[in-house]
Scaffold this motif. Structure first.
Motif, PDB file in Angstrom:
ATOM      1  N   LYS A  82       0.848  -1.187   0.000  1.00 35.07           N
ATOM      2  CA  LYS A  82       0.000   0.000   0.000  1.00 35.07           C
ATOM      3  C   LYS A  82       0.885   1.239   0.000  1.00 35.07           C
ATOM      4  O   LYS A  82       2.078   1.175   0.294  1.00 35.07           O
ATOM      5  N   GLY A  83       0.279   2.351  -0.299  1.00 39.20           N
ATOM      6  CA  GLY A  83       1.032   3.594  -0.265  1.00 39.20           C
ATOM      7  C   GLY A  83       0.137   4.766  -0.572  1.00 39.20           C
ATOM      8  O   GLY A  83      -1.050   4.606  -0.871  1.00 39.20           O
ATOM      9  N   GLY A  84       0.705   5.960  -0.478  1.00 42.33           N
ATOM     10  CA  GLY A  84      -0.079   7.140  -0.780  1.00 42.33           C
ATOM     11  C   GLY A  84       0.718   8.405  -0.642  1.00 42.33           C
ATOM     12  O   GLY A  84       1.816   8.413  -0.058  1.00 42.33           O
ATOM     13  N   TYR A  85       0.164   9.462  -1.232  1.00 44.56           N
ATOM     14  CA  TYR A  85       0.752  10.792  -1.104  1.00 44.56           C
ATOM     15  C   TYR A  85      -0.335  11.795  -0.761  1.00 44.56           C
ATOM     16  O   TYR A  85      -1.360  11.879  -1.459  1.00 44.56           O
ATOM     17  N   ILE A  86      -0.130  12.544   0.314  1.00 47.60           N
ATOM     18  CA  ILE A  86      -1.050  13.601   0.739  1.00 47.60           C
ATOM     19  C   ILE A  86      -0.548  14.909   0.154  1.00 47.60           C
ATOM     20  O   ILE A  86       0.575  15.341   0.444  1.00 47.60           O
ATOM     21  N   SER A  87      -1.351  15.538  -0.687  1.00 45.41           N
ATOM     22  CA  SER A  87      -0.929  16.733  -1.407  1.00 45.41           C
ATOM     23  C   SER A  87      -0.359  17.796  -0.474  1.00 45.41           C
ATOM     24  O   SER A  87      -0.938  18.104   0.574  1.00 45.41           O
ATOM     25  N   GLY A  88       0.787  18.319  -0.858  1.00 47.18           N
ATOM     26  CA  GLY A  88       1.408  19.405  -0.100  1.00 47.18           C
ATOM     27  C   GLY A  88       2.374  18.962   0.970  1.00 47.18           C
ATOM     28  O   GLY A  88       3.054  19.803   1.571  1.00 47.18           O
ATOM     29  N   THR A  89       2.455  17.662   1.249  1.00 50.90           N
ATOM     30  CA  THR A  89       3.379  17.182   2.279  1.00 50.90           C
ATOM     31  C   THR A  89       4.733  16.864   1.651  1.00 50.90           C
ATOM     32  O   THR A  89       4.834  16.577   0.457  1.00 50.90           O
ATOM     33  N   PRO A  90       5.804  16.884   2.445  1.00 50.47           N
ATOM     34  CA  PRO A  90       7.146  16.733   1.878  1.00 50.47           C
ATOM     35  C   PRO A  90       7.560  15.304   1.559  1.00 50.47           C
ATOM     36  O   PRO A  90       8.605  15.088   0.954  1.00 50.47           O
ATOM     37  N   THR A  91       6.767  14.301   1.981  1.00 54.18           N
ATOM     38  CA  THR A  91       7.129  12.919   1.683  1.00 54.18           C
ATOM     39  C   THR A  91       5.899  12.137   1.220  1.00 54.18           C
ATOM     40  O   THR A  91       4.761  12.547   1.443  1.00 54.18           O
ATOM     41  N   PHE A  92       6.175  11.008   0.572  1.00 53.06           N
ATOM     42  CA  PHE A  92       5.139  10.004   0.359  1.00 53.06           C
ATOM     43  C   PHE A  92       5.684   8.662   0.824  1.00 53.06           C
ATOM     44  O   PHE A  92       6.891   8.525   1.086  1.00 53.06           O
ATOM     45  N   THR A  93       4.808   7.680   0.958  1.00 49.17           N
ATOM     46  CA  THR A  93       5.189   6.410   1.578  1.00 49.17           C
ATOM     47  C   THR A  93       4.715   5.230   0.740  1.00 49.17           C
ATOM     48  O   THR A  93       3.605   5.245   0.195  1.00 49.17           O
ATOM     49  N   VAL A  94       5.555   4.220   0.660  1.00 48.29           N
ATOM     50  CA  VAL A  94       5.180   2.915   0.115  1.00 48.29           C
ATOM     51  C   VAL A  94       5.458   1.885   1.197  1.00 48.29           C
ATOM     52  O   VAL A  94       6.543   1.892   1.801  1.00 48.29           O
ATOM     53  N   LYS A  95       4.477   1.019   1.448  1.00 47.93           N
ATOM     54  CA  LYS A  95       4.605   0.039   2.537  1.00 47.93           C
ATOM     55  C   LYS A  95       4.457  -1.379   2.002  1.00 47.93           C
ATOM     56  O   LYS A  95       3.593  -1.656   1.184  1.00 47.93           O
ATOM     57  N   LEU A  96       5.298  -2.248   2.512  1.00 45.74           N
ATOM     58  CA  LEU A  96       5.210  -3.677   2.222  1.00 45.74           C
ATOM     59  C   LEU A  96       4.953  -4.406   3.533  1.00 45.74           C
ATOM     60  O   LEU A  96       5.764  -4.311   4.459  1.00 45.74           O
ATOM     61  N   ALA A  97       3.814  -5.084   3.619  1.00 46.17           N
ATOM     62  CA  ALA A  97       3.454  -5.799   4.849  1.00 46.17           C
ATOM     63  C   ALA A  97       3.234  -7.276   4.538  1.00 46.17           C
ATOM     64  O   ALA A  97       2.399  -7.620   3.684  1.00 46.17           O
ATOM     65  N   CYS A  98       3.974  -8.131   5.209  1.00 41.73           N
ATOM     66  CA  CYS A  98       3.840  -9.579   5.027  1.00 41.73           C
ATOM     67  C   CYS A  98       3.143 -10.176   6.242  1.00 41.73           C
ATOM     68  O   CYS A  98       3.492  -9.864   7.384  1.00 41.73           O
ATOM     69  N   VAL A  99       2.149 -11.012   6.001  1.00 45.00           N
ATOM     70  CA  VAL A  99       1.348 -11.583   7.082  1.00 45.00           C
ATOM     71  C   VAL A  99       1.102 -13.064   6.828  1.00 45.00           C
ATOM     72  O   VAL A  99       1.247 -13.553   5.701  1.00 45.00           O
ATOM     73  N   SER A 100       0.716 -13.739   7.903  1.00 42.07           N
ATOM     74  CA  SER A 100       0.240 -15.130   7.832  1.00 42.07           C
ATOM     75  C   SER A 100       1.292 -16.120   7.347  1.00 42.07           C
ATOM     76  O   SER A 100       0.950 -17.160   6.776  1.00 42.07           O
ATOM     77  N   PHE A 101       2.555 -15.817   7.573  1.00 44.00           N
ATOM     78  CA  PHE A 101       3.607 -16.793   7.289  1.00 44.00           C
ATOM     79  C   PHE A 101       3.719 -17.727   8.504  1.00 44.00           C
ATOM     80  O   PHE A 101       4.623 -17.626   9.339  1.00 44.00           O
ATOM     81  N   THR A 102       2.753 -18.618   8.592  1.00 42.21           N
ATOM     82  CA  THR A 102       2.551 -19.403   9.809  1.00 42.21           C
ATOM     83  C   THR A 102       3.696 -20.377  10.096  1.00 42.21           C
ATOM     84  O   THR A 102       3.916 -20.746  11.250  1.00 42.21           O
ATOM     85  N   LYS A 103       4.430 -20.786   9.086  1.00 44.96           N
ATOM     86  CA  LYS A 103       5.550 -21.697   9.327  1.00 44.96           C
ATOM     87  C   LYS A 103       6.672 -21.028  10.112  1.00 44.96           C
ATOM     88  O   LYS A 103       7.553 -21.716  10.636  1.00 44.96           O
ATOM     89  N   ASN A 104       6.637 -19.705  10.185  1.00 45.98           N
ATOM     90  CA  ASN A 104       7.658 -19.005  10.976  1.00 45.98           C
ATOM     91  C   ASN A 104       7.625 -19.419  12.440  1.00 45.98           C
ATOM     92  O   ASN A 104       8.641 -19.347  13.140  1.00 45.98           O
ATOM     93  N   LEU A 105       6.449 -19.819  12.915  1.00 51.62           N
ATOM     94  CA  LEU A 105       6.332 -20.228  14.316  1.00 51.62           C
ATOM     95  C   LEU A 105       7.245 -21.400  14.627  1.00 51.62           C
ATOM     96  O   LEU A 105       7.780 -21.510  15.737  1.00 51.62           O
ATOM     97  N   GLU A 106       7.456 -22.275  13.647  1.00 50.44           N
ATOM     98  CA  GLU A 106       8.362 -23.414  13.840  1.00 50.44           C
ATOM     99  C   GLU A 106       9.813 -22.958  13.983  1.00 50.44           C
ATOM    100  O   GLU A 106      10.658 -23.680  14.498  1.00 50.44           O
ATOM    101  N   LYS A 107      10.095 -21.752  13.503  1.00 47.08           N
ATOM    102  CA  LYS A 107      11.445 -21.194  13.551  1.00 47.08           C
ATOM    103  C   LYS A 107      11.592 -20.157  14.659  1.00 47.08           C
ATOM    104  O   LYS A 107      12.591 -19.439  14.715  1.00 47.08           O
ATOM    105  N   ASN A 108      10.567 -20.070  15.505  1.00 51.13           N
ATOM    106  CA  ASN A 108      10.537 -19.080  16.585  1.00 51.13           C
ATOM    107  C   ASN A 108      10.636 -17.653  16.044  1.00 51.13           C
ATOM    108  O   ASN A 108      11.310 -16.793  16.620  1.00 51.13           O
ATOM    109  N   LEU A 109       9.932 -17.407  14.927  1.00 46.91           N
ATOM    110  CA  LEU A 109       9.883 -16.094  14.300  1.00 46.91           C
ATOM    111  C   LEU A 109       8.436 -15.614  14.236  1.00 46.91           C
ATOM    112  O   LEU A 109       7.510 -16.432  14.204  1.00 46.91           O
TER     113      LEU A 109
END
Length: 342
Positions: A82-109
């Motif tokens: 996801k991402g976005g830019y609010i008009s007039g602000t000095p920055t914009f943002t792009v976000k990468l979010a990873c979820v539901s990687f359930t096998k990580n629990l086996e690795k204590n992550l």
């Protein structure tokens, strides 16, 4: 002719070498971010972002979703961009979010991770990479909950319930406390006792565990739902007539927390209709033929900026929060402002 060509090439090469490059973006690790930012930091900026979104002053593309199927080499898991830019602000943002990687629990992550990339709106150069592992996402989600509570419930609505008691619920509880003091109730398949103990100690307000979602609904003026499942978590007869439901669990087509009959029974408020109709609670109501996009009372930003009233009496209100790029842009700017000189 060849000599002229060589001279032109040499000039171009010289000009290219003379151009400066951008400095590398600053990297902010998870510990620094969690020590520095709080949900209270995000509320005013997220509130303003919703208002600007309703005024068409935010560029918010639809989310991108990457599904990682389970194989011997990978998955299962999901990635949301996801991402976005609010008009007039000095920055914009792009976000990468990873979820539901359930096998990580086996690795204590952890099962989820993520980064925010904050970019200069002047030069287009990345300024900072925030390894937030969903912390900033949860902050801006909690801030949206506070904005929803502020504008869609009454000042005397101080019985507040939480269905689901994970990390998002904690930020919803913290954000709600910025709006007004309240008495909290919690119900979850797991973790409700610890949630109530921790929130009571942290916020100095009483939280208690209830035995069922039905009991919680009967005791609550405002109900926050933040569960990962695909089945509704409440029913219309359980609710107080003036209840405000703030649902944040549905952010992809496989999820659903609120029954369609509840959605249609009062004012339905979306964070962004083009998004909730695809991945939010509205998607299910449309699929079942109970609602259309024309039945959306308002987007949250329209209430924030005064274009439409929020709560007017004892009506039922459902706020559907799928998470917008406007919120990511807002919390990205806050993070850069607070941490860029670290």
């Amino acid at each position: 002719m060849l000599s002229s060509f060589r001279r032109t090439a040499q000039r171009r090469s010289s000009n290219f070498r003379a151009i400066s490059t951008f400095s590398p973006p600053k990297l902010f690790d998870y510990d620094s971010i969690t020590r520095t930012l709080s949900v209270a930091d995000a509320i005013s900026s997220v509130e303003d972002a919703f208002a600007r979104l309703a005024e068409n002053k935010v560029d918010v593309p639809l989310p991108m979703h990457i599904g990682v199927d389970e194989t011997s080499a990978a998955g299962p898991g999901d990635c949301h961009i996801k991402g976005g830019y609010i008009s007039g602000t000095p920055t914009f943002t792009v976000k990468l979010a990873c979820v539901s990687f359930t096998k990580n629990l086996e690795k204590n992550l952890p099962t989820g991770s993520g980064i925010f990339v904050v970019v200069s709106a002047e030069t287009g150069a990345p300024l900072g990479v925030f390894q937030e592992n969903r912390f900033m996402t949860d902050l801006r989600t909690g801030a949206a909950g506070a904005v929803s509570m502020k504008h869609c419930s009454s000042d005397h609505h101080d019985d507040v319930g939480f269905i689901g008691c994970g990390l998002i619920a904690r930020n919803m509880a913290r954000a709600a406390a910025v709006v007004r003091p309240y008495k909290g109730f919690a119900y979850a398949m797991d973790g409700a006792e610890q949630f109530c103990e921790d929130m009571t100690n942290e916020l100095g307000m009483p939280f208690s565990v209830v035995g069922s979602a039905e009991e919680l609904c009967g005791a609550s003026d405002v109900i926050f739902t933040q569960t990962p499942g695909a089945a509704p978590v409440l029913e219309l007869p359980w609710l107080r007539p003036h209840a405000t439901i703030i649902a944040s669990g549905s952010d992809q087509p496989t999820k659903n927390e609120i029954p369609s009959e509840v959605m249609a029974a009062g004012k339905y408020v979306s964070d962004l209709t083009k998004q909730t109709s695809r991945v939010g609670e509205l998607r299910t109501a449309i699929k079942e033929g109970v609602m259309t996009e024309d039945d959306v009372y308002a987007e949250l930003g329209e209430i924030v900026n005064g274009s439409k009233p929020g709560r007017e009496g004892d009506e039922l209100i459902v706020v559907d929060l799928t998470g917008t790029g406007a919120q990511d842009a807002a919390i990205g700017q806050v993070a850069w402002d607070k941490m860029s000189n670290m």
